[in-house]
Design an enzyme around this catalytic site. Structure first.
Site, short mmCIF file in Angstrom:
data_model
loop_
_atom_site.label_atom_id
_atom_site.label_comp_id
_atom_site.label_asym_id
_atom_site.label_seq_id
_atom_site.Cartn_x
_atom_site.Cartn_y
_atom_site.Cartn_z
N GLU A 79 0.80 -1.23 0.00
CA GLU A 79 0.00 0.00 0.00
C GLU A 79 0.83 1.29 0.00
O GLU A 79 0.75 2.11 0.92
CB GLU A 79 -0.96 0.00 1.19
CG GLU A 79 -2.00 -1.08 1.10
CD GLU A 79 -3.05 -1.01 2.20
OE1 GLU A 79 -4.10 -1.66 2.05
OE2 GLU A 79 -2.82 -0.31 3.21
N GLU A 120 -5.28 -8.47 0.49
CA GLU A 120 -5.95 -8.13 1.76
C GLU A 120 -7.43 -7.93 1.50
O GLU A 120 -7.82 -7.28 0.54
CB GLU A 120 -5.42 -6.84 2.38
CG GLU A 120 -4.12 -6.93 3.12
CD GLU A 120 -3.75 -5.61 3.80
OE1 GLU A 120 -4.67 -4.85 4.19
OE2 GLU A 120 -2.55 -5.35 3.93
#
Length: 437
Positions: free
Chosen positions: A159, A352
Site C-alpha cells: 500500500e 488483503e
C-alpha cells in the site's frame, strides 16, 4: 434457509491460493530487539494514536510465533503473508527470527509469502529522499540471500498509496507529515524502490514476485459535472497513480507535471515485470467536489486545499471502522482493471480483504468474508485471472492510528494476557477450506 456459516462457497480453480495476512509492526512486539521505525517515533507523540498505545509488545508474535504458526496449520490455509521488518533486519540477529519463522511455516506445510516493506521504515530513512529506494533494494537483496532457498513468492511493497497519502500528505499516519501534493515524491520513490527490489529479487533467483497495492472503485457523489471531475481526479490519485507506472511504465497524464523531475527517467525500472498484481480491497469511494452536499465519509478528516471530498456511501451496513460493506465493489474493481489494462494486467491476487468487528462469535465477519469471496468469484467468471485471496488478518493487532480499538483478526487476542482464541470466523474459514479438500 442456508446461512453464511453453513453454505459452501463457489468453486475456485485448482491451485487457487487461500491465505491470511499480517504485518510485522502490528503483531511482532519485541521493539527492544530492533531499530526504531518511523512508527515508533510517531506513536511516542501524544495524541497520534487514538488509545495512546504503541506496538512495543503488540501480539508478542516474536516470542509466540510457533503458537501462531500452529493456528495457521489448524486453519488449513495454503499461504501466510507476513512482512519482514526492515528495522529488525538492520539489527543483530534480526534475520535469525525470520529464518525460524520460515522454517516453522515450511514444516507446517504453509507457504511463506513475505512482504519486504509494510510501512515500518527505519527512523533514520526518509522516502522524500531518492536514495531510500536504492537502500530498499539492498534490503531486498539481504533478505532474499537469507530466505530465498525456502521462499518462492515475494511481495515488494504494501500500500504505497496509503503510506504516501495518510503518512505524508495529510499526516494521520507515520511519519505524520502534512505536505499535501508535495508528498508525491514519496509515491515515486516507493515505486522506484519496488522496481529496484524486483531486480534484486530476480538476481537472487526469485520467479514469483508481486506488489500489494490498495485500490477502490471510485463513484461520483452525483451527476453534477463538478462531482464527476472530482471523482475522476481521486481515481487518478488513488488508483492510476500507483498502478500505471507498474503496469504501463508511465504516470497518468494529470500527474506527470506533479512528479519529481527525474521520475520519467526512472520509469523503466519502476515497470520491471511482475508475475502477479496484488490488490487490497475494503470499500469503494464516493467522491464529490469541495463544498458539495452530502455527509462526509467515515475516513480521516481531510485538510483544506484538496480538489475533492469523500462522501458517505448511504444505505449500507458499516464495519466497526465506519467503512461501508459493499462486496460488489470488489467485482467492479477487478473487472474495471481487466477492462482498462487488458493483457498488461498480470494475474491478480487479493492480498488483503477483511473487516473490523467485536466479539468472538463474529457473525458479521463471516457474512463479510462470505459475500466478498462470492464477489471475487463473480470477477473470476467475468474473465479476470484471479489466483488467490488473503484474509486480513490472522490476529487482532495494533491497527496503526486506531491503536487496539479495532479488531480485524480471525483469532481474538486478549490485550492483558495475549491469549489467543479462535473466533467463529476462524472455524468458518477452516471448514470452508476443508470442504475444498
Amino acid at each position: 434457509m442456508a446461512t453464511e456459516a453453513d453454505r459452501a462457497l463457489p468453486r475456485f480453480p485448482d491451485g487457487f491460493l487461500w491465505g491470511v495476512a499480517t504485518s510485522a509492526h502490528q503483531i511482532e512486539g519485541a521493539a527492544e530487539e530492533r531499530e526504531a521505525s518511523v512508527w515508533d517515533v510517531f506513536t511516542a507523540r501524544p495524541g497520534r494514536v487514538k488509545d495512546g498505545s504503541t506496538a512495543a509488545v503488540a501480539c508478542d508474535h516474536y516470542h509466540r510465533y510457533r503458537e501462531d504458526v500452529a493456528l495457521l496449520a489448524g486453519l488449513g490455509v495454503d499461504a501466510y503473508r507476513f512482512s519482514v521488518s526492515w528495522p529488525r533486519v538492520n539489527s543483530p540477529g534480526g534475520l535469525d527470527f525470520y529464518d525460524r519463522l520460515v522454517d516453522e511455516l515450511c514444516a507446517a506445510g504453509v507457504r511463506p509469502v513475505p512482504t519486504l516493506f509494510h510501512w515500518d521504515l527505519p527512523a533514520s530513512l526518509d522516502w522524500l529522499q531518492r536514495d531510500t529506494a536504492a537502500r530498499f533494494a539492498d534490503h531486498a537483496a539481504v533478505v532474499a540471500a537469507r530466505l530465498g532457498d525456502r521462499v518462492t513468492t515475494w511481495i515488494t511493497l504494501n500500500e504505497p498509496a496509503e503510506h504516501t497519502l495518510l503518512g505524508h500528505a495529510i499526516g494521520v499516519h507515520a511519519p505524520g507529515e502534512r505536505l499535501l501534493f508535495d508528498a508525491l515524491p514519496v509515491a515515486h520513490h516507493q515505486l522506484l524502490a519496488h522496481g529496484l527490489a524486483v531486480r534484486a529479487l530476480r538476481a537472487a533467483g526469485a520467479a514469483d514476485i508481486g506488489i500489494a497495492n490498495s485500490h477502490s472503485p471510485v463513484r461520483p457523489a452525483s451527476g453534477d459535472p463538478a462531482d464527476v471531475e472530482a471523482a475522476g481526479f481521486y481515481d487518478v490519485l488513488l488508483n492510476r497513480l500507483f498502478a500505471e507506472p507498474v503496469l504501463l511504465g508511465r504516470y497518468p497524464d494529470p500527474m506527470v507535471e506533479l512528479m519529481p523531475a527525474d521520475a520519467q527517467a526512472d520509469l523503466e525500472a519502476v515497470a520491471e515485470p511482475v508475475d502477479w498484481y496484488g490488490v487490497n480491497y475494503y470499500a469503494p469511494a464516493r467522491v464529490g467536489a469541495p463544498g458539495s452536499g452530502g455527509a462526509p465519509s467515515g475516513g480521516p478528516p481531510l485538510p483544506d486545499g484538496l480538489p475533492f471530498r469523500l462522501r458517505e456511501i448511504e444505505g449500507r451496513p458499516v464495519t466497526d471502522s465506519g467503512w461501508p460493506v459493499v462486496p460488489e465493489g470488489l467485482t467492479d474493481l477487478l473487472t474495471g482493471f481487466h477492462e482498462r489494462y487488458g493483457d498488461r494486467l498480470p494475474p491478480v491476487v487479493v492480498t488483503e480483504n477483511g473487516c473490523s468487528c467485536e466479539g468472538i462469535d463474529d457473525q458479521e465477519r463471516i457474512a463479510y468474508l462470505d459475500a466478498h469471496v462470492r464477489a471475487l468469484h463473480d470477477a473470476l467468471e467475468a474473465g479476470v485471472d484471479v489466483r488467490g485471496y488473503f484474509v486480513w488478518s490472522l490476529l487482532d493487532n495494533f491497527e496503526w492510528a486506531e491503536g487496539y480499538a479495532r479488531r480485524f483478526g480471525l483469532v481474538h487476542v486478549d490485550r492483558d494476557t495475549l491469549e489467543r482464541t479462535p473466533k467463529s470466523s476462524y472455524h468458518w474459514f477452516r471448514n470452508q477450506l476443508r470442504a475444498r479438500r
